[in-house]
Design a protein around this motif. Structure first.
Motif, PDB file in Angstrom:
ATOM      1  N   ILE A  25       0.721  -1.196  -0.082  1.00 31.00           N
ATOM      2  CA  ILE A  25      -0.001  -0.097  -0.009  1.00 31.00           C
ATOM      3  C   ILE A  25       0.963   1.155   0.138  1.00 31.00           C
ATOM      4  CG2 ILE A  25      -1.651   1.121   1.084  1.00 31.00           C
ATOM      5  CD1 ILE A  25      -2.886  -1.315  -0.051  1.00 31.00           C
ATOM      6  N   GLU A  26       1.937   1.243   0.510  1.00 31.16           N
ATOM      7  CA  GLU A  26       2.765   2.427   0.838  1.00 31.16           C
ATOM      8  C   GLU A  26       3.708   2.587  -0.485  1.00 31.16           C
ATOM      9  OE1 GLU A  26       5.463   5.571   2.350  1.00 31.16           O
ATOM     10  OE2 GLU A  26       3.431   4.380   3.143  1.00 31.16           O
ATOM     11  N   LYS A  27       3.804   1.568  -1.275  1.00 30.74           N
ATOM     12  CA  LYS A  27       4.603   1.525  -2.524  1.00 30.74           C
ATOM     13  C   LYS A  27       3.658   2.196  -3.491  1.00 30.74           C
ATOM     14  CE  LYS A  27       6.998  -1.096  -5.852  1.00 30.74           C
ATOM     15  NZ  LYS A  27       7.692  -2.655  -6.123  1.00 30.74           N
ATOM     16  N   LEU A  28       2.327   1.723  -3.365  1.00 28.56           N
ATOM     17  CA  LEU A  28       1.088   2.319  -4.267  1.00 28.56           C
ATOM     18  C   LEU A  28       0.933   3.727  -4.123  1.00 28.56           C
ATOM     19  CD1 LEU A  28      -1.272   1.878  -6.305  1.00 28.56           C
ATOM     20  CD2 LEU A  28      -2.758   1.183  -4.270  1.00 28.56           C
ATOM     21  N   SER A  29       0.868   4.098  -2.734  1.00 31.94           N
ATOM     22  CA  SER A  29       0.678   5.551  -2.431  1.00 31.94           C
ATOM     23  C   SER A  29       1.677   6.407  -3.123  1.00 31.94           C
ATOM     24  CB  SER A  29       0.383   5.823  -1.018  1.00 31.94           C
ATOM     25  OG  SER A  29       1.654   5.563  -0.246  1.00 31.94           O
ATOM     26  N   ILE A  30       3.020   5.984  -2.845  1.00 28.31           N
ATOM     27  CA  ILE A  30       4.122   6.728  -3.226  1.00 28.31           C
ATOM     28  C   ILE A  30       4.257   6.973  -4.822  1.00 28.31           C
ATOM     29  CG2 ILE A  30       6.621   6.749  -3.468  1.00 28.31           C
ATOM     30  CD1 ILE A  30       6.733   5.621  -0.981  1.00 28.31           C
ATOM     31  N   ARG A  31       3.784   6.011  -5.558  1.00 33.49           N
ATOM     32  CA  ARG A  31       3.894   5.855  -6.826  1.00 33.49           C
ATOM     33  C   ARG A  31       2.754   6.906  -7.574  1.00 33.49           C
ATOM     34  NH1 ARG A  31       1.438   1.912 -10.682  1.00 33.49           N
ATOM     35  NH2 ARG A  31       0.885   0.795  -8.956  1.00 33.49           N
ATOM     36  N   VAL A  32       1.421   6.765  -6.893  1.00 32.97           N
ATOM     37  CA  VAL A  32       0.377   7.841  -7.348  1.00 32.97           C
ATOM     38  C   VAL A  32       0.763   9.090  -6.826  1.00 32.97           C
ATOM     39  CG1 VAL A  32      -1.940   8.348  -6.967  1.00 32.97           C
ATOM     40  CG2 VAL A  32      -1.488   5.986  -7.065  1.00 32.97           C
ATOM     41  N   ARG A  33       1.117   9.340  -5.833  1.00 27.91           N
ATOM     42  CA  ARG A  33       1.721  10.630  -5.169  1.00 27.91           C
ATOM     43  C   ARG A  33       2.830  11.471  -6.475  1.00 27.91           C
ATOM     44  NH1 ARG A  33       5.386  13.653  -2.704  1.00 27.91           N
ATOM     45  NH2 ARG A  33       4.742  15.374  -1.388  1.00 27.91           N
ATOM     46  N   GLU A  34       3.766  10.505  -6.807  1.00 27.61           N
ATOM     47  CA  GLU A  34       4.805  10.857  -7.683  1.00 27.61           C
ATOM     48  C   GLU A  34       4.088  11.333  -9.103  1.00 27.61           C
ATOM     49  OE1 GLU A  34       7.735   7.869  -7.576  1.00 27.61           O
ATOM     50  OE2 GLU A  34       8.815   8.576  -5.876  1.00 27.61           O
ATOM     51  N   SER A  35       3.182  10.732  -9.478  1.00 31.24           N
ATOM     52  CA  SER A  35       2.723  11.009 -10.846  1.00 31.24           C
ATOM     53  C   SER A  35       1.826  12.145 -10.858  1.00 31.24           C
ATOM     54  CB  SER A  35       1.799   9.718 -11.328  1.00 31.24           C
ATOM     55  OG  SER A  35       0.648   9.551 -10.397  1.00 31.24           O
ATOM     56  N   MET A  36       1.029  12.383  -9.749  1.00 30.43           N
ATOM     57  CA  MET A  36       0.205  13.528  -9.383  1.00 30.43           C
ATOM     58  C   MET A  36       1.199  14.769  -9.020  1.00 30.43           C
ATOM     59  SD  MET A  36      -2.632  12.029  -6.978  1.00 30.43           S
ATOM     60  CE  MET A  36      -3.450  13.493  -6.730  1.00 30.43           C
ATOM     61  N   LEU A  37       2.104  14.671  -8.597  1.00 28.57           N
ATOM     62  CA  LEU A  37       3.228  15.746  -8.258  1.00 28.57           C
ATOM     63  C   LEU A  37       3.783  16.064  -9.660  1.00 28.57           C
ATOM     64  CD1 LEU A  37       4.513  17.753  -6.404  1.00 28.57           C
ATOM     65  CD2 LEU A  37       6.342  16.029  -5.826  1.00 28.57           C
ATOM     66  N   THR A  38       4.108  15.316 -10.372  1.00 24.86           N
ATOM     67  CA  THR A  38       4.605  15.684 -11.621  1.00 24.86           C
ATOM     68  C   THR A  38       3.510  16.493 -12.524  1.00 24.86           C
ATOM     69  OG1 THR A  38       6.181  13.541 -11.878  1.00 24.86           O
ATOM     70  CG2 THR A  38       5.573  14.649 -14.005  1.00 24.86           C
ATOM     71  N   ALA A  39       2.366  15.844 -12.662  1.00 23.94           N
ATOM     72  CA  ALA A  39       1.402  16.577 -13.330  1.00 23.94           C
ATOM     73  C   ALA A  39       1.019  17.921 -12.780  1.00 23.94           C
ATOM     74  CB  ALA A  39       0.144  15.508 -13.281  1.00 23.94           C
ATOM     75  N   LEU A  40       0.931  18.110 -11.407  1.00 18.76           N
ATOM     76  CA  LEU A  40       0.832  19.216 -10.703  1.00 18.76           C
ATOM     77  C   LEU A  40       1.950  20.395 -11.334  1.00 18.76           C
ATOM     78  CD1 LEU A  40      -0.655  21.147  -8.479  1.00 18.76           C
ATOM     79  CD2 LEU A  40       0.998  20.108  -7.055  1.00 18.76           C
ATOM     80  N   ARG A  41       3.149  20.042 -11.386  1.00 18.63           N
ATOM     81  CA  ARG A  41       4.023  21.097 -11.941  1.00 18.63           C
ATOM     82  C   ARG A  41       3.875  21.210 -13.275  1.00 18.63           C
ATOM     83  NH1 ARG A  41       8.610  17.847  -8.286  1.00 18.63           N
ATOM     84  NH2 ARG A  41       8.254  19.030  -6.307  1.00 18.63           N
ATOM     85  N   GLU A  42       3.381  20.277 -14.006  1.00 15.63           N
ATOM     86  CA  GLU A  42       3.286  20.627 -15.570  1.00 15.63           C
ATOM     87  C   GLU A  42       1.903  21.390 -15.886  1.00 15.63           C
ATOM     88  OE1 GLU A  42       2.520  16.690 -16.979  1.00 15.63           O
ATOM     89  OE2 GLU A  42       4.867  16.154 -17.003  1.00 15.63           O
ATOM     90  N   ILE A  43       1.089  21.485 -15.037  1.00 15.43           N
ATOM     91  CA  ILE A  43      -0.098  22.506 -15.354  1.00 15.43           C
ATOM     92  C   ILE A  43      -0.312  23.632 -14.574  1.00 15.43           C
ATOM     93  CG2 ILE A  43      -1.285  20.165 -16.030  1.00 15.43           C
ATOM     94  CD1 ILE A  43      -2.990  20.320 -13.313  1.00 15.43           C
TER      95      ILE A  43
END
Length: 274
Positions: A249-267
């Protein structure tokens, strides 16, 4: 003054509404904050009524959808807030767990532009006792998590996972757990409830990213300007092959958070910290 006292109530109401509509092109921070609050109260009141009527006709899945869309359109009309949705094709018609970043109370108005049908809100337990909003959320079968008690939170997450299957609904969560209130384009650490829920229910996680809009709205700077906010819906993350243990679960949450942070910085627009 005597003449004004003799005017019918509906004349006062009509005149006040006409003034608020006319003034929307001239009002500043206080006006837009007031209209955002009044719009929320209006739609929460509508939600209470809808929660009593729509289930009779088998349309309970439209309650949150109508309230969210209504708040977006009415609140957006008076405040000048608009949105651009990127990746709308990633919104699913089947049950899913939607996770979204959380900046301010305006997130509700912003996310209303793309809020899916048949989706319940998962929120902290304290909101249950708020006037209007809490009444509506209770009647619309919102899921309240006790984030101060980890044991209770996990138990409630498991119950929510069961509801996803039984009622065939999606759920919407803010995994940061609280509002960021920052001009910095970043995310707070994610709480794990949303990810436990998705893995237990074996449904996809759909990350939703709202661009940083500190250049439009800031309580610290007393700023509320008309403007556009980008929203990006990322591709669903499948959870069928993920174990329910803490490490997975920890690994999943980190993966999703990293993808969201990348998108946040892009938009997000380039902003300066205050």
């Amino acid at each position: 003054m005597d003449f004004l006292r003799q005017l019918p109530t509906h004349v006062y109401i009509t005149g006040s509404l006409a003034f608020l509509v006319w003034f929307r092109n001239y009002g500043g921070y206080r006006y837009r904050c007031l209209m955002a609050i009044l719009s929320l109260i209006l739609m929460a009141t509508f939600g209470v009524i809808a929660s009593l009527i729509l289930p009779i006709f088998g349309q309970a899945g439209l309650i949150n959808y109508l309230v969210a869309r209504g708040y977006h359109y009415i609140g957006g009309f008076f405040t000048g807030l608009r949105t651009t949705i990127i990746g709308q094709e990633n919104i699913l018609q089947s049950p899913a767990v939607y996770v979204c970043n959380h900046q301010t109370s305006l997130d509700i108005m912003v996310m209303g532009s793309m809020y899916p049908k048949n989706t319940s809100v998962v929120a902290k337990k304290e909101l249950k006792y708020y006037p209007f909003l809490g009444w509506f959320m209770t009647l619309s079968n919102a899921i309240f998590l006790d984030r101060k008690n980890r044991t209770n939170a996990l138990k409630e997450a498991r119950q929510a996972a069961e509801d996803i299957h039984k009622k065939k609904i999606s759920v919407w969560l803010f995994p940061e757990g609280t509002r960021g209130h920052s001009s910095k384009v970043d995310l707070l650490p994610f709480k794990k409830g949303a990810f436990h829920m998705a893995v237990q229910a074996r449904v996809p996680i759909v990350p939703v990213v709202i661009a940083n809009y500190n250049d439009i709205y800031s309580t610290k700077a007393k700023r509320f300007l008309p403007g556009n906010v980008n929203i990006k819906v990322l591709p669903p993350v499948v959870t069928n092959d993920i174990d329910e243990d803490s490490a997975s679960i920890e690994k999943l949450s980190i993966r999703v958070r990293e993808s969201m942070l990348t998108a946040l910085r892009e938009i997000s627009p380039t902003t300066k910290e205050e």
